[in-house]
Design a protein around this motif. Structure first.
Motif, PDB file in Angstrom:
ATOM      1  N   UNK A 425      60.484 107.844 -52.531  1.00 28.32           N
ATOM      2  CA  UNK A 425      60.226 108.121 -51.182  1.00 28.32           C
ATOM      3  C   UNK A 425      58.796 108.299 -51.187  1.00 28.32           C
ATOM      4  N   UNK A 426      58.285 107.385 -49.914  1.00 28.94           N
ATOM      5  CA  UNK A 426      57.124 107.381 -49.141  1.00 28.94           C
ATOM      6  C   UNK A 426      56.834 107.937 -48.344  1.00 28.94           C
ATOM      7  N   UNK A 447      61.933 102.619 -55.156  1.00 30.82           N
ATOM      8  CA  UNK A 447      61.396 103.199 -53.998  1.00 30.82           C
ATOM      9  C   UNK A 447      62.105 102.868 -52.948  1.00 30.82           C
ATOM     10  N   UNK A 448      62.951 103.970 -52.546  1.00 33.13           N
ATOM     11  CA  UNK A 448      63.664 103.907 -51.130  1.00 33.13           C
ATOM     12  C   UNK A 448      63.749 103.173 -49.324  1.00 33.13           C
ATOM     13  N   UNK A 449      62.569 104.454 -49.518  1.00 31.90           N
ATOM     14  CA  UNK A 449      61.972 104.604 -47.963  1.00 31.90           C
ATOM     15  C   UNK A 449      60.463 104.791 -48.689  1.00 31.90           C
ATOM     16  N   UNK A 450      60.209 103.850 -47.555  1.00 29.12           N
ATOM     17  CA  UNK A 450      58.247 103.704 -46.997  1.00 29.12           C
ATOM     18  C   UNK A 450      58.157 104.035 -45.756  1.00 29.12           C
ATOM     19  N   UNK A 451      57.366 105.324 -45.575  1.00 28.53           N
ATOM     20  CA  UNK A 451      56.516 105.089 -44.005  1.00 28.53           C
ATOM     21  C   UNK A 451      55.850 105.152 -44.541  1.00 28.53           C
ATOM     22  N   UNK A 452      54.696 103.793 -43.507  1.00 28.48           N
ATOM     23  CA  UNK A 452      53.063 104.381 -43.771  1.00 28.48           C
ATOM     24  C   UNK A 452      53.092 103.766 -42.228  1.00 28.48           C
ATOM     25  N   UNK A 473      61.672 100.670 -44.401  1.00 29.88           N
ATOM     26  CA  UNK A 473      60.583 100.290 -44.373  1.00 29.88           C
ATOM     27  C   UNK A 473      59.810 100.728 -43.081  1.00 29.88           C
ATOM     28  N   UNK A 474      58.871 101.386 -43.042  1.00 25.64           N
ATOM     29  CA  UNK A 474      57.422 101.735 -41.644  1.00 25.64           C
ATOM     30  C   UNK A 474      56.902 101.369 -41.418  1.00 25.64           C
ATOM     31  N   UNK A 475      56.239 100.065 -40.901  1.00 19.51           N
ATOM     32  CA  UNK A 475      54.868 100.248 -41.169  1.00 19.51           C
ATOM     33  C   UNK A 475      53.881  99.558 -39.449  1.00 19.51           C
ATOM     34  N   UNK A 476      54.930 100.415 -38.772  1.00 19.37           N
ATOM     35  CA  UNK A 476      54.453 100.205 -37.197  1.00 19.37           C
ATOM     36  C   UNK A 476      52.990 100.795 -37.504  1.00 19.37           C
ATOM     37  N   UNK A 477      52.112 100.631 -35.703  1.00 23.33           N
ATOM     38  CA  UNK A 477      51.486 101.240 -35.342  1.00 23.33           C
ATOM     39  C   UNK A 477      50.210 100.916 -36.228  1.00 23.33           C
ATOM     40  N   UNK A 478      49.632 100.373 -36.891  1.00 21.84           N
ATOM     41  CA  UNK A 478      48.967 100.274 -38.184  1.00 21.84           C
ATOM     42  C   UNK A 478      47.706  98.575 -37.614  1.00 21.84           C
ATOM     43  N   UNK A 479      47.147  97.946 -38.523  1.00 17.85           N
ATOM     44  CA  UNK A 479      46.960  97.068 -37.742  1.00 17.85           C
ATOM     45  C   UNK A 479      46.930  95.019 -38.945  1.00 17.85           C
ATOM     46  N   UNK A 480      48.225  95.177 -39.561  1.00 14.28           N
ATOM     47  CA  UNK A 480      47.813  94.930 -40.638  1.00 14.28           C
ATOM     48  C   UNK A 480      48.624  92.715 -40.284  1.00 14.28           C
ATOM     49  N   UNK A 481      47.956  92.351 -41.150  1.00 17.73           N
ATOM     50  CA  UNK A 481      47.664  90.836 -40.514  1.00 17.73           C
ATOM     51  C   UNK A 481      47.773  89.802 -41.867  1.00 17.73           C
ATOM     52  N   UNK A 491      68.538  91.784 -49.844  1.00 21.44           N
ATOM     53  CA  UNK A 491      69.637  92.891 -49.586  1.00 21.44           C
ATOM     54  C   UNK A 491      69.787  93.664 -48.825  1.00 21.44           C
ATOM     55  N   UNK A 492      69.130  94.515 -49.294  1.00 21.97           N
ATOM     56  CA  UNK A 492      68.828  96.311 -49.605  1.00 21.97           C
ATOM     57  C   UNK A 492      68.364  96.586 -48.889  1.00 21.97           C
ATOM     58  N   UNK A 493      67.304  95.760 -47.973  1.00 16.58           N
ATOM     59  CA  UNK A 493      66.430  96.331 -46.636  1.00 16.58           C
ATOM     60  C   UNK A 493      67.851  96.720 -45.483  1.00 16.58           C
ATOM     61  N   UNK A 494      67.778  97.607 -45.375  1.00 13.48           N
ATOM     62  CA  UNK A 494      69.104  97.995 -44.201  1.00 13.48           C
ATOM     63  C   UNK A 494      67.795  98.361 -42.553  1.00 13.48           C
ATOM     64  N   UNK A 495      66.293  98.610 -43.218  1.00 12.14           N
ATOM     65  CA  UNK A 495      66.003  98.865 -41.626  1.00 12.14           C
ATOM     66  C   UNK A 495      64.276  99.120 -41.712  1.00 12.14           C
ATOM     67  N   UNK A 496      63.743  98.008 -41.273  1.00 12.13           N
ATOM     68  CA  UNK A 496      62.442  97.394 -40.658  1.00 12.13           C
ATOM     69  C   UNK A 496      62.071  97.971 -39.785  1.00 12.13           C
ATOM     70  N   UNK A 497      61.173  98.446 -39.432  1.00 12.81           N
ATOM     71  CA  UNK A 497      60.329  98.276 -38.302  1.00 12.81           C
ATOM     72  C   UNK A 497      58.525  98.024 -39.041  1.00 12.81           C
ATOM     73  N   UNK A 498      58.392  96.696 -38.091  1.00 15.90           N
ATOM     74  CA  UNK A 498      56.886  96.198 -37.950  1.00 15.90           C
ATOM     75  C   UNK A 498      56.165  95.996 -36.615  1.00 15.90           C
ATOM     76  N   UNK A 499      56.281  96.472 -35.800  1.00 17.97           N
ATOM     77  CA  UNK A 499      56.098  96.720 -34.880  1.00 17.97           C
ATOM     78  C   UNK A 499      54.440  97.342 -34.583  1.00 17.97           C
TER      79      UNK A 499
END
Length: 551
Positions: A425-426, A447-452, A473-481, A491-499
């Motif tokens: 986890x990170x 890696x099971x969980x990534x929060x940046x 995966x939580x990459x919300x509130x960044x400036x990723x393009x 199929x492993x992903x259960x939750x993704x935040x890219x907002x």
């Protein structure tokens, strides 16, 4: 945990004189805390401080107490540098190395509080310093040494702060030695570290690199055996060789000739007994050195004695029978899983009096597991790409030693076969990061969980992100393009935040059109920018800047 004060040698300087017959030439002498390179009275060049991840230069409070310049300066690591800091020696040949450290406090910071910290080598804790230090060690410092293997092209010597104390170091020396030295098969090859618990010369004063002109190719220093002889040793007599002893300085151990120039024996009846402090529950490698340097002993059977280690009769020695007169002879033995804190070595006469030239005792410390090499490399790449601040202490191995916390924000677990540590986890949300996500993150296959989230990360999403074990995966509130990679349809992903990013392009069709097992996908577009996709137990939230994207 091994106490750093056991069998330390005080105020000794180390010198390394390469021999034409010695095939290894990698050697470093680092004067920690010094901004200049100096040469000591034994012609050893001490490099200015380098290879450290952070830290501050300091100087002992009473420099005149120290003879050598490299003993007067220190490097310390305040908590603002992170809890873990390292010296990393880069691009060194794989093999076995001799490491020696000089540690001193001498109230360099004016706080009259010697610090508590651990020191590790290649991911294994080898020395533990705890406050308060003994007064003589605190004031004058102490040397500690060991031998270890490395195969990854560098060597990490790391210091870990206990509570908020600042670790401190005076000098570090690293010397390549013969990989076959000290019977590595018997002691576990690269699965163990040999930590010095006593290196004694018998019948002689302390000598060797740093405090006499007598050289030891490995850089070993030899201290007098006198203080370690038990009171049961009565009638001790020192003897000196009247001519040179042969078969010294040979591979793989390169024991110096001077070691066999002197010895102790007895003038009457009794035994020679050594009492050596140790830590219980460890194995110890005991190495004994002999040479028949008494001209009156000129045949087999004239001097015979038994070697008894902690009540176990391990061998019977007839030096002349083994090698003849004036020839070096060594014997070694492993004392296993000691249940006491003292190792007793006793030489008991059978014929004549026993005789010994030297004695070494090393704790066989099992090497700790380290991070899977590919994942360690990936984490180093992330450290650079994410611009991890110094205060987080991302130094050395990400997960090892297992007795320490992993890198801040990182969680590790053993891999399936228990042979290495893997990144699980990170969690680095809201850390002020301003870099980008390295493409090597895909090497973190466990890696099971990534929060940046809630940083200022730019760049694009690496291709392959999420294709292995990643569930959250939580990459919300960044400036990723850029676009969303197809790998996020794993199929492993259960939750993704890219907002809260600047993503564009087409959302991968697999996110809402796979239809496995008759499953259905629902998506809702609201506020012109919010895409919510439900697929079985998979929730994906994407904030888009405009409503003009191809959905």
């Amino acid at each position: 945990m091994l106490p750093a004060t056991v069998f330390t040698l005080l105020l000794l300087s180390l010198i390394f004189n390469p021999s034409f017959s010695f095939p290894f030439d990698t050697a470093y002498h680092i004067d920690c805390g010094s901004s200049t390179t100096t040469t000591d009275k034994f012609n050893t060049t001490w490099l200015s401080d380098r290879y450290a991840t952070a830290g501050v230069n300091g100087i002992v409070s009473e420099p005149l107490l120290f003879q050598s310049f490299h003993e007067k300066t220190v490097r310390y690591f305040p908590i603002s540098s992170g809890k873990k800091n390292c010296y990393t020696f880069p691009d060194i040949p794989p093999g076995r190395y001799y490491l020696r450290t000089f540690t001193v406090y001498d109230n360099y910071d004016g706080k009259s509080h010697s610090p508590s910290f651990d020191l590790s080598v290649e991911g294994t804790v080898v020395f533990s310093w705890r406050s308060p230090w003994p007064e003589d060690i605190s004031r004058y410092g102490a040397y500690s040494d060991l031998m270890f293997f490395t195969s990854d092209g560098d060597a990490d010597v790391c210091l870990y702060s206990i509570a908020t104390d600042a670790p401190v170091i005076g000098s570090i020396e690293l010397i390549q030695i013969d990989p076959a030295s000290y019977d590595p098969v018997l002691t576990g090859n690269d699965s163990s570290i040999l930590v010095n618990y006593g290196r004694l010369t018998c019948g002689s004063n302390q000598w060797g690199p740093g405090f006499s002109n007598d050289s030891d190719i490995f850089g070993r220093a030899w201290q007098s055996d006198a203080k370690f002889r038990s009171g049961n040793s009565i009638g001790i007599k020192s003897v000196t060789a009247v001519r040179d002893v042969i078969n010294t300085g040979t591979s793989p151990n390169y024991f110096p000739a001077k070691l066999y120039d002197s010895a102790v024996t007895l003038t009457g009846t009794g035994s020679i007994v050594y009492s050596l402090p140790v830590d219980a529950k460890l194995d110890y490698l005991v190495w004994l050195h002999f040479a028949e340097i008494d001209v009156s002993v000129n045949g087999n059977g004239k001097r015979v004695f038994d070697v008894i280690i902690n009540d176990e009769n391990v061998t019977r020695v007839d030096i002349f029978k083994e090698v003849g007169g004036f020839s070096a002879y060594s014997f070694h033995h492993v004392a296993k899983n000691l249940s006491v804190d003292t190792l007793i070595v006793k030489l008991v006469p059978v014929v004549g009096s026993p005789l010994i030239c030297g004695l070494e005792n090393y704790a066989i410390v099992p090497a700790d597991v380290m991070t899977v090499p590919e994942q360690a490399a990936a984490m180093q790449a992330l450290k650079e790409s994410l611009r991890i601040p110094e205060r987080m202490g991302w130094n050395g191995d990400p997960c090892a030693p297992t007795t320490w916390d992993a890198w801040e924000g990182v969680t590790c677990h053993l891999n399936k076969d228990g042979s290495a540590l893997a990144i699980f986890q990170i969690d680095l949300g809201s850390q002020g990061l301003k870099g980008y996500i390295s493409e090597k993150i895909v090497l973190l296959t466990n890696l099971v969980s990534l929060n940046l989230s809630s940083n200022s990360l730019g760049g694009t999403l690496p291709a392959g992100l999420g294709q292995y074990s990643l569930k959250k995966l939580d990459l919300s509130n960044n400036q990723i393009t850029g676009s969303i990679p197809d790998s996020l349809s794993s199929s492993n992903l259960q939750l993704v935040y890219l907002n809260g990013n600047k993503l564009e392009g087409q959302v991968p069709e697999e996110l809402y059109s796979i239809g496995v097992h008759g499953g259905a996908i629902e998506y809702v577009l609201t506020h012109n920018s919010l895409l919510v996709v439900f697929y079985h137990n998979l929730l994906i939230i994407v904030i888009l800047d405009t409503c003009s994207h191809d959905l």
